[in-house]
Enzyme design. Sequence first.
Site, PDB file in Angstrom:
ATOM      1  N   LYS A 197       0.842  -1.196   0.000  1.00  0.00           N
ATOM      2  CA  LYS A 197       0.000   0.000   0.000  1.00  0.00           C
ATOM      3  C   LYS A 197       0.875   1.244   0.000  1.00  0.00           C
ATOM      4  O   LYS A 197       2.007   1.228   0.489  1.00  0.00           O
ATOM      5  CB  LYS A 197      -0.899  -0.007   1.228  1.00  0.00           C
ATOM      6  CG  LYS A 197      -1.904  -1.132   1.174  1.00  0.00           C
ATOM      7  CD  LYS A 197      -2.757  -1.193   2.408  1.00  0.00           C
ATOM      8  CE  LYS A 197      -3.737  -2.349   2.206  1.00  0.00           C
ATOM      9  NZ  LYS A 197      -4.475  -2.680   3.368  1.00  0.00           N
ATOM     10  N   HIS A 226      -3.845   1.850   4.957  1.00  0.00           N
ATOM     11  CA  HIS A 226      -3.278   3.105   4.457  1.00  0.00           C
ATOM     12  C   HIS A 226      -3.094   4.101   5.596  1.00  0.00           C
ATOM     13  O   HIS A 226      -2.140   4.871   5.607  1.00  0.00           O
ATOM     14  CB  HIS A 226      -4.180   3.694   3.367  1.00  0.00           C
ATOM     15  CG  HIS A 226      -4.156   2.907   2.102  1.00  0.00           C
ATOM     16  ND1 HIS A 226      -5.058   1.902   1.837  1.00  0.00           N
ATOM     17  CD2 HIS A 226      -3.326   2.969   1.027  1.00  0.00           C
ATOM     18  CE1 HIS A 226      -4.787   1.380   0.650  1.00  0.00           C
ATOM     19  NE2 HIS A 226      -3.754   2.001   0.129  1.00  0.00           N
TER      20      HIS A 226
END
EC number: 3.9.1.3
Length: 107
Positions: free
Chosen positions: A9, A35
């Site tokens: 990510k 995230h």
Amino acid sequence: QIDGDGVFKYVLVRVRGAGAPAKDVVRGHGWAEYHADLFERTAEELAPHGLSCECLGGGRLAHHPVEKKIHVYGYSVGFGRADHAVTTEKLKAEYPDYEITWADEGY
């Protein structure tokens, strides 16, 4: 700052300092489950230097150093899709000899 190999990510973060123009940076690491983990760590690292930041969105990076390729794609459920074109330009500056592509498809 991105990890050297793998799929992970990433977040696109706008950093601001007092009286200085904003700068967008990319942070991508395999240790991040979410995230938000990437964004929170970035904010914590910048705060002691008097810098603030906001997350502009996220996605995923597929980094293949042997082939010198990076593919930018996907989105963040919490922050939305980063502007992959901006992310790609940032990565091209750091990895000028790489083939760097992006797509809005995929997660």
